[in-house]
Design an enzyme around this catalytic site. Structure first.
Site, PDB file in Angstrom:
ATOM      1  CG  ASN A 158      17.835  35.842  62.727  1.00 56.04           C
ATOM      2  OD1 ASN A 158      17.158  36.855  62.805  1.00 56.04           O
ATOM      3  ND2 ASN A 158      17.532  34.834  61.927  1.00 56.04           N
ATOM      4  CG  ASP A 172      25.738  26.055  64.049  1.00 61.21           C
ATOM      5  OD1 ASP A 172      25.316  26.818  63.165  1.00 61.21           O
ATOM      6  OD2 ASP A 172      25.001  25.263  64.686  1.00 61.21           O
ATOM      7  CB  THR A 212      25.383  30.738  61.599  1.00 63.05           C
ATOM      8  OG1 THR A 212      24.007  30.399  61.674  1.00 63.05           O
ATOM      9  CG2 THR A 212      25.502  32.244  61.426  1.00 63.05           C
ATOM     10  CB  THR A 213      22.518  28.515  57.407  1.00 60.20           C
ATOM     11  OG1 THR A 213      21.650  28.119  58.444  1.00 60.20           O
ATOM     12  CG2 THR A 213      23.433  27.394  57.053  1.00 60.20           C
ATOM     13  NE  ARG A 269      14.354  25.144  58.243  1.00 57.57           N
ATOM     14  CZ  ARG A 269      15.246  25.761  59.026  1.00 57.57           C
ATOM     15  NH1 ARG A 269      14.863  26.689  59.876  1.00 57.57           N
ATOM     16  NH2 ARG A 269      16.513  25.422  58.975  1.00 57.57           N
ATOM     17  N   GLY A 328      16.123  29.879  56.332  1.00 55.54           N
ATOM     18  CA  GLY A 328      14.693  30.119  56.492  1.00 55.54           C
ATOM     19  C   GLY A 328      13.937  30.251  55.176  1.00 55.54           C
ATOM     20  CE  LYS A 329      16.610  34.548  51.518  1.00 56.07           C
ATOM     21  NZ  LYS A 329      17.340  34.999  52.701  1.00 56.07           N
ATOM     22  CD  GLU A 346      16.735  26.068  64.102  1.00 56.88           C
ATOM     23  OE1 GLU A 346      15.702  26.688  63.825  1.00 56.88           O
ATOM     24  OE2 GLU A 346      17.747  26.090  63.380  1.00 56.88           O
ATOM     25  CG  ASP A 350      20.123  29.209  64.476  1.00 58.72           C
ATOM     26  OD1 ASP A 350      19.662  29.947  65.372  1.00 58.72           O
ATOM     27  OD2 ASP A 350      20.327  29.604  63.313  1.00 58.72           O
TER      28      ASP A 350
HETATM   29  C1  XBP Z   1      20.347  27.015  61.172  1.00 58.54           C
HETATM   30  C2  XBP Z   1      19.248  27.203  60.230  1.00 58.54           C
HETATM   31  C3  XBP Z   1      18.692  28.522  60.113  1.00 58.54           C
HETATM   32  C4  XBP Z   1      17.558  28.923  61.005  1.00 58.54           C
HETATM   33  C5  XBP Z   1      16.748  29.973  60.310  1.00 58.54           C
HETATM   34  O1  XBP Z   1      21.272  26.056  60.662  1.00 58.54           O
HETATM   35  O2  XBP Z   1      18.889  26.326  59.513  1.00 58.54           O
HETATM   36  O3  XBP Z   1      18.220  28.518  58.827  1.00 58.54           O
HETATM   37  O4  XBP Z   1      16.711  27.836  61.313  1.00 58.54           O
HETATM   38  O5  XBP Z   1      17.482  31.100  60.037  1.00 58.54           O
HETATM   39  P1  XBP Z   1      22.755  25.986  61.225  1.00 58.54           P
HETATM   40  P2  XBP Z   1      16.988  32.131  58.881  1.00 58.54           P
HETATM   41  O6  XBP Z   1      22.653  26.003  62.710  1.00 58.54           O
HETATM   42  O7  XBP Z   1      23.285  24.684  60.721  1.00 58.54           O
HETATM   43  O8  XBP Z   1      23.523  27.162  60.680  1.00 58.54           O
HETATM   44  O9  XBP Z   1      15.488  32.125  58.870  1.00 58.54           O
HETATM   45  O10 XBP Z   1      17.562  33.457  59.291  1.00 58.54           O
HETATM   46  O11 XBP Z   1      17.549  31.662  57.559  1.00 58.54           O
HETATM   47 MG    MG Z   2      23.085  24.516  64.062  1.00 53.54          MG
END
Ligand code: XBP
Ligand code: MG
Length: 262
Positions: A134, A10, A128-129, A57, A54-55, A19, A12
């Site tokens: 990024n 993963d 990753t999401t 969220r 992110g979208k 974050e 983030d």
């Molecule tokens: C990471 C996230 C991501 C970032 C934002 O989750 O939730 O959405 O916070 O990224 P994980 P974007 O570590 O579980 O993958 O704004 O590019 O979506």
């Molecule tokens: Mg994570």
């Protein structure tokens, strides 16, 4: 049960604490760009993190915290989607600029483990999401200029229809590598990430951080403070590691071996 072939990371919260000081700041800069006075504080962001992506969220925040925002409430569903898409594109640009200008450190043990895997011919992937741009920004600026080439698969963002906690992104990475779950170890930092890797059938090591330390990781193979370093041992929060002071490729292989016997 297979022999260890690959490590799947993963991004983030796992590779680096992105974050609070990067994603959150980038969201706030994007809001300011379009004249919004929204301010995602460190605490509020912790609540918003329960929604991955992110979208997704931003949409969750609007629905829960800004339900009567007139300029949004009057929009059609299509327009709201376009509004969020534009805001999020700005956020991605801010995030990439931020990582280019101030290097975010990797978490303890991350560089060492990745290097060790490369030296031993263990394959590497990302699941990753977050948005692909990024991932490029973090790997290039915080790991190495050519680090994108170190990973066989970068599975990210909207490449799958369902983000974590759904297992889709891990299934995608496994399929691209032509590997089974029992040949890989996954690294995660959050409850949503753990559910995703668990449901993909992966042996999972969780390294917690400030936002995720109190989340539920019941069933995870190992829960650690971090991957540790020879001079900075990890703290084991759940699971059994014997005398291992830091996480290495041998311990990853050992976790798979243990599973095959259980
Ligand atoms: C990471 C996230 C991501 C970032 C934002 O989750 O939730 O959405 O916070 O990224 P994980 P974007 O570590 O579980 O993958 O704004 O590019 O979506
Ligand atoms: Mg994570």
């Amino acid at each position: 049960m297979g022999q260890l072939e690959a490590l799947i990371f993963d991004v983030d919260g796992t590779l680096a604490n992105t974050e609070k000081d990067a994603h959150r700041v980038a969201f706030n800069r994007a809001f300011a760009d379009v004249g919004l006075t929204w301010d995602w504080s460190v605490d509020l962001y912790g609540q918003l993190l329960k929604v991955t992506g992110g979208k997704e969220r931003i949409r969750f925040y609007i629905e829960s915290w800004q339900p009567q925002m007139p300029s949004v409430g009057d929009l059609t569903a299509f327009d709201l989607t376009a509004f969020i898409k534009d805001l999020h594109a700005r956020k991605t640009q801010h995030y990439c600029d931020l990582l280019a200008n101030e290097v975010l450190p990797l978490r303890p043990g991350v560089r060492r483990l990745i290097q060790e895997a490369r030296d031993q011919g263990i394959r590497l992937a990302i699941a990753t999401t977050t948005t692909p741009a990024n991932v490029t920004a973090l790997l290039t600026h915080s790991l190495a200029p050519d680090a994108m080439d170190w990973f066989e698969v970068i599975a990210a963002g909207d490449m799958v229809p369902q983000k974590k906690p759904a297992p889709d992104i891990f299934f995608y990475a496994l399929e691209k590598m032509n590997l089974r779950a029992d040949q890989c170890v996954a690294f995660e930092d959050s409850g949503n990430g753990w559910l995703s890797s668990r449901d993909a059938g992966l042996t999972t090591v969780v390294t917690v951080n400030n936002y995720t330390a109190n989340q539920d990781f019941t069933g995870a193979d190992l829960v650690l403070s971090d991957l540790g370093e020879p001079d900075q041992p990890f703290t084991v929060l759940a699971g059994e590691v014997g005398t291992w002071p830091y996480f290495d490729v041998t311990l990853a292989a050992e976790l798979l071996k243990r599973k095959s016997k259980s």
